[in-house]
Design a protein around this motif. Structure first.
Motif, PDB file in Angstrom:
ATOM      1  N   TRP A 111      53.326  28.490  28.306  1.00 21.70           N
ATOM      2  CA  TRP A 111      52.196  28.300  27.402  1.00 21.70           C
ATOM      3  C   TRP A 111      51.869  26.819  27.215  1.00 21.70           C
ATOM      4  N   ALA A 112      50.612  26.566  26.928  1.00 22.75           N
ATOM      5  CA  ALA A 112      50.144  25.220  26.589  1.00 22.75           C
ATOM      6  C   ALA A 112      49.638  25.235  25.150  1.00 22.75           C
ATOM      7  N   GLY A 114      36.306  26.417  33.657  1.00 23.73           N
ATOM      8  CA  GLY A 114      36.853  27.717  34.010  1.00 23.73           C
ATOM      9  C   GLY A 114      38.219  27.974  33.415  1.00 23.73           C
ATOM     10  N   LEU A 115      38.570  27.229  32.351  1.00 22.43           N
ATOM     11  CA  LEU A 115      39.919  27.329  31.788  1.00 22.43           C
ATOM     12  C   LEU A 115      40.196  28.711  31.210  1.00 22.43           C
ATOM     13  N   PHE A 116      39.220  29.309  30.558  1.00 22.93           N
ATOM     14  CA  PHE A 116      39.444  30.620  29.942  1.00 22.93           C
ATOM     15  C   PHE A 116      39.682  31.712  30.986  1.00 22.93           C
ATOM     16  N   GLY A 142      50.320  24.568  34.921  1.00 25.84           N
ATOM     17  CA  GLY A 142      50.643  25.916  35.377  1.00 25.84           C
ATOM     18  C   GLY A 142      50.813  26.912  34.243  1.00 25.84           C
ATOM     19  N   ALA A 143      50.357  26.559  33.057  1.00 21.93           N
ATOM     20  CA  ALA A 143      50.464  27.458  31.905  1.00 21.93           C
ATOM     21  C   ALA A 143      49.696  28.747  32.167  1.00 21.93           C
ATOM     22  N   GLU A 144      50.285  29.845  31.720  1.00 22.53           N
ATOM     23  CA  GLU A 144      49.621  31.158  31.843  1.00 22.53           C
ATOM     24  C   GLU A 144      48.876  31.521  30.566  1.00 22.53           C
ATOM     25  N   GLY A 145      49.262  30.864  29.472  1.00 20.22           N
ATOM     26  CA  GLY A 145      48.624  31.117  28.188  1.00 20.22           C
ATOM     27  C   GLY A 145      48.393  29.804  27.462  1.00 20.22           C
ATOM     28  N   MET A 146      47.453  29.805  26.519  1.00 23.70           N
ATOM     29  CA  MET A 146      47.130  28.587  25.774  1.00 23.70           C
ATOM     30  C   MET A 146      46.907  28.932  24.316  1.00 23.70           C
ATOM     31  N   LYS A 194      59.443  32.322  25.186  1.00 20.53           N
ATOM     32  CA  LYS A 194      58.380  31.632  25.919  1.00 20.53           C
ATOM     33  C   LYS A 194      58.701  30.140  26.004  1.00 20.53           C
ATOM     34  N   THR A 195      58.120  29.460  27.004  1.00 11.99           N
ATOM     35  CA  THR A 195      58.317  28.023  27.137  1.00 11.99           C
ATOM     36  C   THR A 195      56.973  27.301  26.992  1.00 11.99           C
ATOM     37  N   ILE A 196      57.046  26.042  26.544  1.00 12.17           N
ATOM     38  CA  ILE A 196      55.847  25.226  26.386  1.00 12.17           C
ATOM     39  C   ILE A 196      55.739  24.298  27.592  1.00 12.17           C
ATOM     40  N   ALA A 197      54.710  24.526  28.411  1.00 15.79           N
ATOM     41  CA  ALA A 197      54.528  23.746  29.629  1.00 15.79           C
ATOM     42  C   ALA A 197      53.693  22.489  29.400  1.00 15.79           C
ATOM     43  N   SER A 198      52.874  22.501  28.359  1.00 17.85           N
ATOM     44  CA  SER A 198      52.003  21.359  28.091  1.00 17.85           C
ATOM     45  C   SER A 198      51.672  21.342  26.606  1.00 17.85           C
TER      46      SER A 198
END
Length: 397
Positions: free
Chosen positions: A169-170, A245-247, A221-225, A195-199
């Motif tokens: 996740w970001a 196109g982030l969403f 490379g986050a899958e969720g934000m 979960k892990t925080i990628a950004s």
């Protein structure tokens, strides 16, 4: 808005709204409420929402003979969402007799006002600011909060994260007290759900360019934000995120990001975004139904937003506390608030004596169509005893 039951007085000090009904309301000292709020700047949309509902509540009270037989008056001063200006404007209001304060937007504003309340002989009721410190480590004897704090939003995030398969996740949150608090709350919920925080990103408050932040989220490379932005910041970010196109690349959730107000502007740009919902016009309680109906008579086709619902609760609580105290003196009203139980549009709620936090439910959902209108729609309710975590012990009143 209809003007037949009130008068507007405009001067260099700000805007005063004074009720004009009933001889009974003239016999007692009036209830003077000061609103230091962000009439201009990145949070001006939110402040406009607050201003409209405060005016609505004041007119409603005065049309019914005032509060405890007292005329209600309100004055607005612009803070631009800046803590130091909020302190200055709060002082002006308090020293001019408008010493029951409410309606600020940013947490930093509330935290700047809190330590000054005793000196000003004033009282403050938060209806929008979420930082845990307001009813935590920086709590004050005359500072209270009726809205959901960051810890309450975190309690709503956990059950939702359990349903999500995304592991990386970001975080994108405003670079102010509330944003950092919300980011920390999400990190805690993410960790407890594996979960892990990628950004992790805290762009400057009032930013006009989120390109670098958006690219960092994509590159991580986050899958969720998780997004904690509000007002103009939320709308600017959402529009730019859509362009990148982030969403389409990440599942998106947030707090104060896709509120009723921002969704009405952004439309399909944020359709499907998951969101914490602190209040919704679609909630079904008898008092809330009356509020929705009465609001609709003044603003046809314009449902009250989450910030308006929460601020209306703040006005309800202030009015009831004045009645219980039989006084408008801040110290007397504070005594009536602490530990008191109040009837609100979300039902009966208690103001915890330990930290001055109103205990209430919270909600989670997503932006979807309801009755042909795109809005935040509730899919999960978190009951009050779960949604409002117990005091953490940092508040020393």
């Amino acid at each position: 808005m209809k003007m037949n039951r009130r008068s507007l007085l405009i001067g260099t000090a700000g805007i005063v709204l004074a009720g004009v009904s009933g001889a009974a309301a003239q016999d007692k000292e009036p209830l003077k409420i000061g609103i230091p709020t962000a009439l201009t700047g990145p949070y001006s949309q939110l402040a406009d929402e607050v201003k409209r509902v405060v005016e609505f509540a004041v007119e409603e009270a005065n049309a019914n003979g005032g509060v405890d037989g007292r005329k209600v008056e309100v004055r607005f001063l612009d803070t631009e969402a800046k803590p130091e200006l909020a302190r200055q404007q709060g002082e002006k209001l308090a020293l001019d007799g408008f010493n029951i304060l409410t309606g600020t937007i940013a947490s930093g504003e509330a935290l700047a006002i809190g330590p000054m309340l005793a000196r000003w002989n004033a009282l403050f009721v938060a209806t929008v600011p979420k930082a845990n410190a307001i009813t935590g480590g920086q709590c004050q004897a005359r500072m209270f909060r009726v809205n959901r704090l960051d810890a309450s939003d975190a309690a709503a995030i956990g059950p939702w994260l359990k349903t999500r398969k995304e592991t990386k996740w970001a975080i994108v949150a405003a670079g102010i007290a509330w944003g950092h608090d919300s980011g920390a709350s999400f990190k805690k919920a993410a960790d407890s759900n594996g979960k892990t925080i990628a950004s992790e990103n805290y762009p400057a408050f009032g930013s006009n360019d989120y390109a670098a932040t958006i690219q960092k989220v994509i590159d991580s490379g986050a899958e969720g934000m998780w997004v904690a932005l509000a007002g103009r910041d939320a709308m600017t970010f959402a529009k730019q995120a859509k362009q990148f196109g982030l969403f389409d690349k990440v599942v998106t959730g947030g707090t104060s990001f896709t509120t009723d107000g921002t969704v009405s502007v952004l439309g399909d740009t944020v359709k499907g975004v998951h969101t914490i919902i602190n209040y919704s016009s679609t909630l079904d309680t008898p008092d809330k139904r009356k509020f929705v109906a009465d609001w609709g008579k003044v603003y046809p086709g314009d449902a009250a937003t989450n910030f308006q619902g929460e601020t209306y609760i703040g006005m309800q609580v202030i009015f009831e506390a004045v009645k219980k105290a039989g006084s408008v003196k801040p110290n007397d009203v504070a005594e009536a608030l602490a530990g008191g139980t109040f009837d609100t549009i979300l039902g009966s709620q208690t103001m915890r004596k330990e930290d001055h936090q109103l205990v209430g439910p919270n909600f989670f959902g997503e932006v979807a169509e309801a009755d042909g209108v795109l809005r935040p729609v509730i899919s999960m309710t978190i009951p009050a005893d779960v949604a409002t975590p117990p005091p953490d012990g940092s508040c020393k009143l």
